[in-house]
Design a protein around this motif. Structure first.
Motif, PDB file in Angstrom:
ATOM      1  N   GLN A 194       0.806  -1.227   0.000  1.00 14.32           N
ATOM      2  CA  GLN A 194       0.000   0.000   0.000  1.00 14.32           C
ATOM      3  C   GLN A 194       0.837   1.276   0.000  1.00 14.32           C
ATOM      4  O   GLN A 194       0.317   2.358   0.233  1.00 14.32           O
ATOM      5  CB  GLN A 194      -0.973   0.015   1.178  1.00 14.32           C
ATOM      6  N   GLU A 195       2.123   1.140  -0.272  1.00 11.46           N
ATOM      7  CA  GLU A 195       2.971   2.313  -0.332  1.00 11.46           C
ATOM      8  C   GLU A 195       2.991   2.836  -1.766  1.00 11.46           C
ATOM      9  O   GLU A 195       2.743   2.089  -2.713  1.00 11.46           O
ATOM     10  CB  GLU A 195       4.393   1.933   0.092  1.00 11.46           C
ATOM     11  N   ALA A 196       3.259   4.140  -1.923  1.00 11.99           N
ATOM     12  CA  ALA A 196       3.449   4.703  -3.261  1.00 11.99           C
ATOM     13  C   ALA A 196       4.880   5.201  -3.360  1.00 11.99           C
ATOM     14  O   ALA A 196       5.293   6.088  -2.615  1.00 11.99           O
ATOM     15  CB  ALA A 196       2.474   5.853  -3.503  1.00 11.99           C
ATOM     16  N   VAL A 197       5.633   4.594  -4.272  1.00  9.30           N
ATOM     17  CA  VAL A 197       7.062   4.871  -4.374  1.00  9.30           C
ATOM     18  C   VAL A 197       7.377   5.323  -5.790  1.00  9.30           C
ATOM     19  O   VAL A 197       6.794   4.812  -6.750  1.00  9.30           O
ATOM     20  CB  VAL A 197       7.876   3.597  -4.029  1.00  9.30           C
ATOM     21  N   SER A 198       8.274   6.296  -5.915  1.00  3.78           N
ATOM     22  CA  SER A 198       8.658   6.712  -7.263  1.00  3.78           C
ATOM     23  C   SER A 198      10.126   6.406  -7.505  1.00  3.78           C
ATOM     24  O   SER A 198      10.909   6.264  -6.572  1.00  3.78           O
ATOM     25  CB  SER A 198       8.409   8.211  -7.468  1.00  3.78           C
ATOM     26  N   LEU A 228       1.795   1.334  -5.358  1.00  5.50           N
ATOM     27  CA  LEU A 228       2.174   1.988  -6.610  1.00  5.50           C
ATOM     28  C   LEU A 228       3.686   2.125  -6.704  1.00  5.50           C
ATOM     29  O   LEU A 228       4.341   2.598  -5.764  1.00  5.50           O
ATOM     30  CB  LEU A 228       1.525   3.381  -6.679  1.00  5.50           C
ATOM     31  N   LEU A 229       4.218   1.705  -7.851  1.00  3.35           N
ATOM     32  CA  LEU A 229       5.622   2.013  -8.160  1.00  3.35           C
ATOM     33  C   LEU A 229       5.590   2.807  -9.453  1.00  3.35           C
ATOM     34  O   LEU A 229       5.164   2.302 -10.495  1.00  3.35           O
ATOM     35  CB  LEU A 229       6.447   0.731  -8.333  1.00  3.35           C
ATOM     36  N   ILE A 230       5.999   4.067  -9.357  1.00  6.27           N
ATOM     37  CA  ILE A 230       5.849   4.948 -10.511  1.00  6.27           C
ATOM     38  C   ILE A 230       7.199   5.532 -10.901  1.00  6.27           C
ATOM     39  O   ILE A 230       7.991   5.929 -10.043  1.00  6.27           O
ATOM     40  CB  ILE A 230       4.808   6.057 -10.198  1.00  6.27           C
ATOM     41  N   VAL A 231       7.464   5.549 -12.200  1.00  4.81           N
ATOM     42  CA  VAL A 231       8.652   6.201 -12.734  1.00  4.81           C
ATOM     43  C   VAL A 231       8.226   7.552 -13.271  1.00  4.81           C
ATOM     44  O   VAL A 231       7.226   7.640 -13.986  1.00  4.81           O
ATOM     45  CB  VAL A 231       9.264   5.349 -13.869  1.00  4.81           C
ATOM     46  N   GLU A 232       8.906   8.597 -12.894  1.00  8.24           N
ATOM     47  CA  GLU A 232       8.550   9.926 -13.412  1.00  8.24           C
ATOM     48  C   GLU A 232       9.781  10.810 -13.592  1.00  8.24           C
ATOM     49  O   GLU A 232      10.658  10.841 -12.747  1.00  8.24           O
ATOM     50  CB  GLU A 232       7.552  10.631 -12.473  1.00  8.24           C
ATOM     51  N   ALA A 258       5.797  13.295  -9.335  1.00  4.72           N
ATOM     52  CA  ALA A 258       6.297  12.223  -8.461  1.00  4.72           C
ATOM     53  C   ALA A 258       6.107  12.609  -6.997  1.00  4.72           C
ATOM     54  O   ALA A 258       5.668  11.797  -6.180  1.00  4.72           O
ATOM     55  CB  ALA A 258       7.763  11.949  -8.764  1.00  4.72           C
ATOM     56  N   LEU A 259       6.413  13.859  -6.662  1.00  9.90           N
ATOM     57  CA  LEU A 259       6.282  14.292  -5.264  1.00  9.90           C
ATOM     58  C   LEU A 259       4.829  14.285  -4.818  1.00  9.90           C
ATOM     59  O   LEU A 259       4.519  14.029  -3.665  1.00  9.90           O
ATOM     60  CB  LEU A 259       6.871  15.703  -5.086  1.00  9.90           C
ATOM     61  N   ARG A 277       7.647   8.095  -1.062  1.00 11.63           N
ATOM     62  CA  ARG A 277       9.069   7.779  -0.938  1.00 11.63           C
ATOM     63  C   ARG A 277       9.647   7.694  -2.342  1.00 11.63           C
ATOM     64  O   ARG A 277       8.935   7.338  -3.296  1.00 11.63           O
ATOM     65  CB  ARG A 277       9.239   6.445  -0.209  1.00 11.63           C
ATOM     66  N   HIS A 278      10.909   8.068  -2.477  1.00  7.17           N
ATOM     67  CA  HIS A 278      11.485   8.220  -3.815  1.00  7.17           C
ATOM     68  C   HIS A 278      12.886   7.632  -3.883  1.00  7.17           C
ATOM     69  O   HIS A 278      13.699   7.861  -2.993  1.00  7.17           O
ATOM     70  CB  HIS A 278      11.549   9.708  -4.178  1.00  7.17           C
ATOM     71  N   TYR A 279      13.114   6.878  -4.965  1.00  7.00           N
ATOM     72  CA  TYR A 279      14.469   6.408  -5.231  1.00  7.00           C
ATOM     73  C   TYR A 279      15.046   7.297  -6.320  1.00  7.00           C
ATOM     74  O   TYR A 279      14.428   7.486  -7.365  1.00  7.00           O
ATOM     75  CB  TYR A 279      14.456   4.967  -5.720  1.00  7.00           C
TER      76      TYR A 279
END
Ligand SMILES: Nc1ncnc2c1ncn2[C@@H]1O[C@H](COP(=O)(O)OP(=O)(O)OP(=O)(O)O)[C@@H](O)[C@H]1O
Ligand SMILES: [Mg+2]
Lengths: 292, 240
Positions: B33-37, B192-196, B202-203, B208-210
């Protein structure tokens, strides 16, 4: 003796029947190519197998229409065995592998036909009601040809319904465009390739038994049909179903006309037609891969 | 702090295109349930990372775990059936298929009253409902992106993997898509794992962001708050 109108009717109907048979064979070839990028060199041989099995079924006393259902299914089972044993393992390799494999398969099937049925021509005996002629607009047209035409229309209609209305049909259409995305939706592409190959083989078998009464069934019929169906799919655009419809009718028409006027050169005229079309449209009439 | 379930975990992943070593040892994880970019410049290896997770370009070595299962060598259809939906950067709407067919092809039954169905997609995305019989390929960029997201939702996934949904869209449409992602993915509990490359988007959607440098190297792993406090870090990793 037919008048001019009768001749026109004859030629038109004959064109439709011949084009229709080309169409069913070529669509089978195109379904396999469009979904798996496999050029099935054994397709003509499978068409011949369909005709011979149809012959044997009818000769053993089975009703022609029952044979019409069973022969293609047997060819489909043969296709399934071929796909699982020699095609599927080559899936990730280049097209050359399946081209050579199916080329070898063609010789194997042709040899098997000669071994089982021999070299002499065979004829499918038609039900009584299909043996006569029917007067249409100044000509007496053979009933079995009209039935063939009707069957071709039914088969094409069923195929269109299948591709457009069923879930499997929709998966096949989607797979002909972006296969990778189809697999991301949970579809095992291995089964899609298998299904396409089997469907293509069923079409070849269907065409075989349908064409049986039109021509003599002999060991050469497969090779001739392979060439004609190549011409059709090249003219229509590789993998394009609509292109195949137009091209099959065109080739059927030109070949019928040519046979009527100059007999021996009929195939030459068809090749000239193909060369001219390719000179202006190198990817065929409708371009490559329009699977609709 | 409670121990959270890592629904996606990648360990020392190495991915190649032929001889080209594109991802050289990537490790990351996403909690349920985390959203990570993943943020990074052109050619860093973001798409390749998603393709590896999805099984489209399997890694040569390393491990991928989805919901505790080792899926490193799995084919895409099996990964999809674990409840992973992919929204590629190209959108990959099937041409020749109607909007409705594009959706129905992906539909999978969900549990619960609010599971996604074709009817629910139509209700929440009137643009798609109005064009349900239209060829998917004739839609505009924004409509295609909406369809691509709708197609992911209708499979009732646990994880959505999304590649640059803002690409090629006008600022207004980016806002629309951002709202859609927030409302239907993030706030409704889908991981969600999103590339932006549009880091503002993304923010907004991820917490959380890699930050990815070339060859899939993760140089930073920060929360939205930390990134907002240090905007120069983003600049350093996005400027070409
Ligand atoms: N099919 C391919 N074959 C060979 N190399 C590829 C292929 N696809 C991508 N690459 C290379 O792999 C590297 C990573 O590409 P990738 O598409 O993963 O980057 P990205 O971070 O998604 O970039 P972008 O922001 O442009 O989408 C790039 O150097 C790219 O040129
Ligand atoms: Mg990319």
């Amino acid at each position: 003796m037919s008048g001019t109108l009768g001749i026109i009717v004859d030629i038109t109907l004959n064109s439709l029947v011949l084009g229709g048979v080309f169409l069913i064979v070529a669509i089978g070839l195109n379904i396999i190519y469009g979904l798996s990028r496999i050029m099935n060199m054994a397709h003509g041989a499978l068409y011949a197998v369909g005709a011979y099995i149809g012959f044997s079924l009818v000769a053993s006393g089975l009703n022609f229409f029952a044979a019409l259902l069973i022969a293609p299914l047997i060819v489909g089972v043969i296709g399934l065995i071929i796909e699982r044993t020699i095609i599927a393992p080559m899936r990730k390799r280049s097209m050359a592998y399946t081209l050579i494999l199916t080329y070898g398969l063609m010789f194997f099937l042709d040899g098997s036909i000669k071994y089982i049925w021999g070299n002499k021509p065979r004829f499918i005996e038609l039900p009584e009601f299909m043996q006569g002629t029917l007067p249409i607009l100044g000509t007496d047209y053979p009933v079995f040809r009209l039935v063939t035409l009707l069957l071709i229309i039914l088969i094409m209609g069923a195929l269109m319904l299948f591709l457009n209305k069923t879930k499997i049909g929709i998966i096949l259409r989607a797979s002909s465009t972006i296969p990778e995305m189809v697999s991301c939706l949970g579809v095992n592409m291995s089964y899609v390739h298998m299904g396409a190959f089997v469907l293509g083989c069923v079409m070849a078998g269907l065409a075989g038994i349908i064409a049986g009464p039109l021509t003599t069934i002999d060991p050469l019929m497969g090779g001739e049909m392979l060439i004609s169906s190549f011409v059709v799919i090249v003219i229509g655009g590789l993998g394009s179903l609509r292109g195949a419809v137009i091209a099959a009718l065109l080739v059927g028409g030109v070949q019928t006309l040519a046979e009527f006027f100059i007999t021996d050169l009929a195939m030459v005229i068809v090749y000239i037609l193909m060369a001219v079309i390719l000179a202006f449209m190198p990817r065929g009439l409708l371009g490559e891969g329009k699977f609709e | 702090m409670e121990k959270r379930h890592k629904i996606l975990e990648i360990e020392n992943m190495q991915t190649y295109y032929g001889d080209s070593h594109v991802i050289q040892g990537l490790s990351m994880h996403v909690y349920e349930q985390e959203a990570v970019s993943i943020i990074g410049r052109n050619g860093a290896g973001k798409t390749t990372t998603l393709r590896s997770i999805m099984g489209l370009t399997p890694p040569r070595s390393g491990n991928i775990f989805i919901d505790g299962r080792q899926t490193t060598r799995w084919q895409p259809h099996k990964i999809s059936r674990l409840g992973v939906a992919y929204v590629p950067a190209e959108r990959h709407i099937f041409p020749g298929l109607s909007v409705e067919e594009n959706l129905r092809l992906a539909a999978r039954p969900g549990s619960g009253e609010d599971a996604w169905t074709f009817e629910k997609v139509c209700e929440h995305f009137p643009v798609l409902a109005d064009r349900s019989h239209q060829d998917g390929a004739t839609l505009s960029g924004g409509q295609q992106q909406t369809l691509a997201i709708g197609r992911a939702l209708i499979s009732n996934p646990r994880i959505i993997i999304m590649d640059e949904p803002s690409q090629g869209l006008s600022p207004i449409l980016v806002q629309t898509i951002t709202d859609v992602v927030l409302k239907f993915c993030v706030q409704s509990g889908i991981t969600l794992l999103i590339v932006e490359q549009n880091y503002q988007m993304a923010l907004k959607v991820a917490s959380r962001h890699y930050l990815m440098d070339t060859r899939g190297e993760i140089v930073n792993n920060m929360t939205t708050r930390q990134l907002e406090d240090n905007p120069e870090i983003i600049q350093a990793h996005l400027s070409v």
